[in-house]
Design a protein around this motif. Sequence first.
Motif, mmCIF file in Angstrom:
data_model
loop_
_atom_site.group_PDB
_atom_site.id
_atom_site.type_symbol
_atom_site.label_atom_id
_atom_site.label_comp_id
_atom_site.label_asym_id
_atom_site.label_seq_id
_atom_site.Cartn_x
_atom_site.Cartn_y
_atom_site.Cartn_z
ATOM 1 N N VAL A 182 31.383 43.683 38.425
ATOM 2 C CA VAL A 182 32.624 43.790 39.212
ATOM 3 C C VAL A 182 33.729 44.430 38.373
ATOM 4 C CG1 VAL A 182 34.449 42.468 40.338
ATOM 5 C CG2 VAL A 182 32.065 41.899 40.753
ATOM 6 N N THR A 183 33.871 43.988 37.137
ATOM 7 C CA THR A 183 34.929 44.513 36.272
ATOM 8 C C THR A 183 34.704 45.998 35.989
ATOM 9 O OG1 THR A 183 35.104 42.345 35.238
ATOM 10 C CG2 THR A 183 36.137 44.188 34.089
ATOM 11 N N LYS A 184 33.462 46.364 35.661
ATOM 12 C CA LYS A 184 33.138 47.754 35.321
ATOM 13 C C LYS A 184 33.407 48.693 36.487
ATOM 14 C CE LYS A 184 31.148 50.558 32.260
ATOM 15 N NZ LYS A 184 31.683 50.764 30.898
ATOM 16 N N THR A 185 33.180 48.222 37.710
ATOM 17 C CA THR A 185 33.316 49.069 38.892
ATOM 18 C C THR A 185 34.740 49.106 39.427
ATOM 19 O OG1 THR A 185 31.066 48.384 39.470
ATOM 20 C CG2 THR A 185 32.312 49.558 41.154
ATOM 21 N N SER A 186 35.453 47.991 39.287
ATOM 22 C CA SER A 186 36.760 47.886 39.942
ATOM 23 C C SER A 186 37.898 48.555 39.180
ATOM 24 C CB SER A 186 37.108 46.414 40.183
ATOM 25 O OG SER A 186 37.147 45.698 38.967
ATOM 26 N N VAL A 187 37.828 48.622 37.844
ATOM 27 C CA VAL A 187 38.930 49.207 37.063
ATOM 28 C C VAL A 187 39.228 50.654 37.476
ATOM 29 C CG1 VAL A 187 39.648 49.947 34.757
ATOM 30 C CG2 VAL A 187 38.717 47.664 35.085
ATOM 31 N N PRO A 188 38.211 51.566 37.566
ATOM 32 C CA PRO A 188 38.525 52.935 38.024
ATOM 33 C C PRO A 188 39.100 52.974 39.430
ATOM 34 C CG PRO A 188 36.333 52.830 37.035
ATOM 35 C CD PRO A 188 36.785 51.429 37.220
ATOM 36 N N LEU A 189 38.654 52.060 40.284
ATOM 37 C CA LEU A 189 39.159 52.044 41.661
ATOM 38 C C LEU A 189 40.618 51.603 41.703
ATOM 39 C CD1 LEU A 189 36.093 50.556 43.577
ATOM 40 C CD2 LEU A 189 37.000 52.884 43.729
ATOM 41 N N TYR A 190 40.986 50.623 40.884
ATOM 42 C CA TYR A 190 42.380 50.189 40.856
ATOM 43 C C TYR A 190 43.275 51.280 40.262
ATOM 44 C CZ TYR A 190 41.193 45.432 42.257
ATOM 45 O OH TYR A 190 40.769 44.332 42.973
ATOM 46 N N THR A 191 42.759 52.030 39.303
ATOM 47 C CA THR A 191 43.510 53.171 38.768
ATOM 48 C C THR A 191 43.745 54.213 39.855
ATOM 49 O OG1 THR A 191 42.504 52.810 36.591
ATOM 50 C CG2 THR A 191 43.545 54.948 36.986
ATOM 51 N N LYS A 192 42.706 54.511 40.620
ATOM 52 C CA LYS A 192 42.842 55.458 41.721
ATOM 53 C C LYS A 192 43.806 54.935 42.775
ATOM 54 C CE LYS A 192 40.136 57.955 45.210
ATOM 55 N NZ LYS A 192 38.787 58.161 45.798
ATOM 56 N N GLU A 193 43.753 53.633 43.022
ATOM 57 C CA GLU A 193 44.639 53.031 44.020
ATOM 58 C C GLU A 193 46.104 53.218 43.641
ATOM 59 O OE1 GLU A 193 45.514 48.686 46.126
ATOM 60 O OE2 GLU A 193 43.957 48.897 44.600
ATOM 61 N N THR A 204 36.371 34.522 37.123
ATOM 62 C CA THR A 204 36.210 35.752 37.904
ATOM 63 C C THR A 204 37.553 36.277 38.389
ATOM 64 O OG1 THR A 204 35.839 34.499 39.950
ATOM 65 C CG2 THR A 204 33.911 35.077 38.658
ATOM 66 N N LYS A 205 38.461 35.354 38.754
ATOM 67 C CA LYS A 205 39.808 35.788 39.166
ATOM 68 C C LYS A 205 40.532 36.455 38.009
ATOM 69 C CE LYS A 205 40.493 32.261 42.738
ATOM 70 N NZ LYS A 205 41.260 31.046 43.142
ATOM 71 N N ILE A 206 40.317 35.907 36.807
ATOM 72 C CA ILE A 206 40.944 36.519 35.627
ATOM 73 C C ILE A 206 40.490 37.957 35.465
ATOM 74 C CG2 ILE A 206 41.017 36.470 33.098
ATOM 75 C CD1 ILE A 206 40.879 33.458 33.230
ATOM 76 N N PHE A 207 39.199 38.197 35.644
ATOM 77 C CA PHE A 207 38.675 39.548 35.460
ATOM 78 C C PHE A 207 39.216 40.507 36.517
ATOM 79 C CE2 PHE A 207 35.508 37.449 32.777
ATOM 80 C CZ PHE A 207 35.456 38.335 31.718
ATOM 81 N N VAL A 208 39.434 40.020 37.736
ATOM 82 C CA VAL A 208 40.031 40.867 38.773
ATOM 83 C C VAL A 208 41.468 41.225 38.404
ATOM 84 C CG1 VAL A 208 40.778 40.942 41.179
ATOM 85 C CG2 VAL A 208 38.551 39.991 40.613
ATOM 86 N N VAL A 209 42.220 40.197 37.969
ATOM 87 C CA VAL A 209 43.617 40.435 37.578
ATOM 88 C C VAL A 209 43.674 41.346 36.359
ATOM 89 C CG1 VAL A 209 45.709 39.329 36.686
ATOM 90 C CG2 VAL A 209 44.444 38.275 38.568
ATOM 91 N N ILE A 210 42.772 41.133 35.414
ATOM 92 C CA ILE A 210 42.734 41.984 34.219
ATOM 93 C C ILE A 210 42.382 43.421 34.600
ATOM 94 C CG2 ILE A 210 41.418 42.451 32.108
ATOM 95 C CD1 ILE A 210 41.369 39.477 31.573
ATOM 96 N N SER A 211 41.501 43.583 35.582
ATOM 97 C CA SER A 211 41.141 44.930 36.032
ATOM 98 C C SER A 211 42.378 45.673 36.537
ATOM 99 C CB SER A 211 40.090 44.846 37.146
ATOM 100 O OG SER A 211 38.900 44.265 36.682
ATOM 101 N N LYS A 212 43.172 44.996 37.365
ATOM 102 C CA LYS A 212 44.407 45.617 37.855
ATOM 103 C C LYS A 212 45.392 45.839 36.710
ATOM 104 C CE LYS A 212 44.494 43.983 42.645
ATOM 105 N NZ LYS A 212 45.286 43.246 43.665
ATOM 106 N N GLY A 213 45.540 44.806 35.881
ATOM 107 C CA GLY A 213 46.495 44.909 34.784
ATOM 108 C C GLY A 213 46.131 45.993 33.797
#
Length: 576
Positions: free
Chosen positions: A173-184, A290-299
């Motif tokens: 989830v972390t590996k995939t979501s970081v580029p998407l949040y950057t694009k967002e 898991t919530k931490i990793f989502v928040v860290i991905s955005k951060g």
Amino acid sequence: MRKLGRYVRPHVGFMIFTMLIKLSGAVVELMIPRLMETILDKIVPTGNLRRIILYGGLMLLCAFLCLAFNVIANRMTAQSSGKITRALRYDLFAKLQSLSAKQMDSLTVSSAESRLTSDTYNINQMLARGQRLGVRAPILVLGGVFMMLSMDAVLALVLIALLPLVGLIVYFVTKTSVPLYTKEQGVLDHEVRVLQENITGVRVIKALSKTEYEKKRFSEVNDELMAVDQKASLISAITNPSSSLVLNLGLTLMVVVGACRVNADLCQSGIIIAFLQYFVMILNAMLGVTKIFVVISKGEASARRVAEVLAVPQDLTVLPQQEEKTEENNVAHIEFRNVTFSYTGIGANLENLSFSLRHGESLGILGETGSGKSTVLNLLMRLYDLQEGSVLIDGQDVRTIEPETLREKFGVAFQNDFIAEGTIGENIRFFREISDEDLHRAARDAQAEEFIESREKKMDAEVAIRGNNLSGGQKQRLLIARALASKPEILLLDDSSSALDYKTDADLRRALHQGYGKTTTILVAQRVSSIRGCTKILVLSDGKTIGYGTHEQLMENCEEYRTIARSQMGEGKELA
């Protein structure tokens, strides 16, 4: 992330203390199921009511201590993350202010706004939740596993065998979501820009009946943002249910194995109940991780965008002085020497431009839209750096003058200037040390005194944001008053009288001539009548000089100027 180090470093001690409190709360919470197991398996069979009450009181004390530690730690977390974000946001704002006009053009205003707001908010959430959950969740997971191992290793292994699977889910989830949040965040920049344009140009949009077109335009970028956000959210949403599924399967398996062990007298029922408590505790902690990793991905995505701006090198550096500044009479106050400039590097916006002005002289600049008139002012104030030639003030290249020293020389009314929400006096003074006497003098010379005095509160009358409660002419006179208030050495008026009637424009020119004889003035205008009294007049076309001289000289030698003058003033009439 490393770029945030210098902002976090001053608060490291405070944050460590916060995490120690959070750690204490987690340790106390871990004691509750163990005390319950002791009561059920060791004390209840003895029938000792006093010890049951004693251990029950200890459980209650642990619950209150856990609550107190978590509340205190959460408040401290909010304090430290708030201070870090405040410092980061301040430095980011200061950096944006220091960027050259070229760098800001590349960054775009909408991107700057979203980095300063939504990106810093994401970083704040990463810091806050990272401190709150980053200590508590791992301690509950590791501590819960340790407690379970100490009570029954066989049952504990059921859970331990499932933890690597949960780790793989979090990694994916972390590996995939970081580029998407950057694009967002990039799409969000686009949406902010569209929204900003619509708010600024709402009157034009309504006047041209383009409301439906703008709705469609906003809908497209809004749909794009929704699509990217949905994709990122769907991937992030996999974490909770998949982790819950894995851990709940483990819980079911543990109950089955535990029941078999109780039947075989290999463990007691109190251990099973304690294990259930630890399992629920670990489950919630894993969901917290898991919530931490989502928040860290955005951060992390936001931190990279903020770091990009903070890492931008200083563009307009002060060069070593090569020419000695002198007060000799033969040195021009303002001089352009063979100046060539391009905004994009493709095609020159100004080409081989040369002119000079002595102290107190004035220059009028005339030309069609896009001919380079405003560019002359931008280069003089060094908002951009030229590619060839030099711009001099008192014989000194503007690139060798400190920015603050350079800008203090100017009083400026730009073509597309802004008016802040506040009072008339505040807009003229604009946070400078200007006396009330100079304030009223500037308003009088700018021909703004009449409409100011007609207001009930005069200088204290309220002005709406962007001057929406003022007419076009009132806005321009207010901006000219702002430029005059500091008694500038150089006055730059960029088409700032276009909304004035001819009489007011003539009164303004008369006031400038009488009260600012020592001020060197450059006027950009569309009216010949506004510049015909200037010492020199510069006529531009496609960034090239097609005429330079006095009004009389240009009427004789410049066909383009003569055509403009006659079309405005009338064939055969006195051009006055």
